[in-house]
Scaffold this active site. Structure first.
Site, short mmCIF file in Angstrom:
data_model
loop_
_atom_site.label_atom_id
_atom_site.label_comp_id
_atom_site.label_asym_id
_atom_site.label_seq_id
_atom_site.Cartn_x
_atom_site.Cartn_y
_atom_site.Cartn_z
N LYS A 83 7.05 24.46 53.80
CA LYS A 83 5.84 23.64 53.79
C LYS A 83 4.62 24.56 53.80
CE LYS A 83 4.81 19.24 56.05
NZ LYS A 83 4.76 18.57 57.35
C1 E4P Z 1 3.90 15.13 57.48
O1 E4P Z 1 4.48 16.01 56.90
C2 E4P Z 1 3.14 15.32 58.72
O2 E4P Z 1 3.96 16.05 59.60
C3 E4P Z 1 2.78 14.04 59.42
O3 E4P Z 1 3.11 12.91 58.62
C4 E4P Z 1 1.41 13.99 59.98
O4 E4P Z 1 1.21 12.74 60.62
P1 E4P Z 1 0.00 12.47 61.62
O5 E4P Z 1 -1.27 12.41 60.82
O6 E4P Z 1 0.32 11.14 62.23
O7 E4P Z 1 0.00 13.61 62.59
#
Ligand code: E4P
Length: 217
Positions: A83
């Protein structure tokens, strides 16, 4: 539509495996910190629970560091998806790592232009954050719809991984728009199964069944 589970809590993922709904997992530095675990250990444990991609985020901010960390993280298990943040350095690292066959999830996407660049850089997944756009008064699902149109216009293979999903409405809208994947916390996935009329109907069926005095087994 694939479902990824947005958590670094191994037990929560394990509990969802019997449902067959775990197509992959996404983590981020906040979720790893919240788990209190070592990143390599927890990613390897999660990778052993599913054949699907498990996103592990690098923490370097420069291109060279991201490439080095990305290669290291990709070695932790066969199904790791690296990522990378949607910065210029992240796009350069996406280009470098994806051309070596390493799957990349480009994260923290908040505009259609960013998503276009990620696709051109060779991202396997683009992660637009719906909930965080809603937080600033925009409609995050509009971004999913825009990216769907752009990717379809040009036949990009990059999959739209709707992220920062916080509600059943988000899930429904993503499915209606045609997001390839939705990543959500376990609670949202479980809540999708609920409806008050299901509960009410089942209670009525059980009450009537009791009156028959029968047993199936
Ligand atoms: C996705 O890859 C992220 O880890 C996640 O969806 C972020 O979500 P949040 O905005 O609720 O922290």
């Amino acid at each position: 539509m694939k479902f990824f589970i947005d958590t670094a809590e191994v037990d929560a993922i394990k509990a969802l495996i019997p449902s067959g709904f775990v197509d992959g997992v996404t983590t981020n530095p906040t979720l790893i910190a919240r788990s209190g675990r070592n990143i390599k250990e927890v990613i390897q444990e999660i990778c052993a629970l599913t054949d699907g991609p498990v996103s592990a985020e690098v923490t370097a901010l420069d291109t060279k560091g991201m490439i080095e960390e990305g290669k290291r993280v990709a070695d932790w298990a066969d199904n790791v998806c690296v990522k990378l943040p949607l910065t210029w350095a992240g796009l350069e690292a996406t280009n470098a790592l994806s051309s070596q066959g390493i799957p990349i999830n480009v994260t923290l996407c908040f505009s259609a232009n960013q998503a276009l660049l990620a696709a051109k850089a060779g991202a396997t997944f683009i992660s637009p954050f719906i909930g965080r756009l809603d937080d600033i008064g925009e409609d995050g699902c509009d971004l999913i719809a825009e990216i769907r149109v752009i990717y379809d216009n040009y036949g990009f293979d990059t999959q739209i991984l709707a992220a920062s999903i916080r509600s059943l409405e988000h899930m429904e809208n993503c499915a209606l728009i045609g997001a390839d994947v939705a990543t959500a916390p376990p609670s949202v996935i479980r809540d999708m199964a609920g409806h008050e009329l299901t509960d009410k109907g089942l209670a009525a069926f059980m009450k009537d069944w009791e009156k028959t005095g029968q047993s199936i087994l």
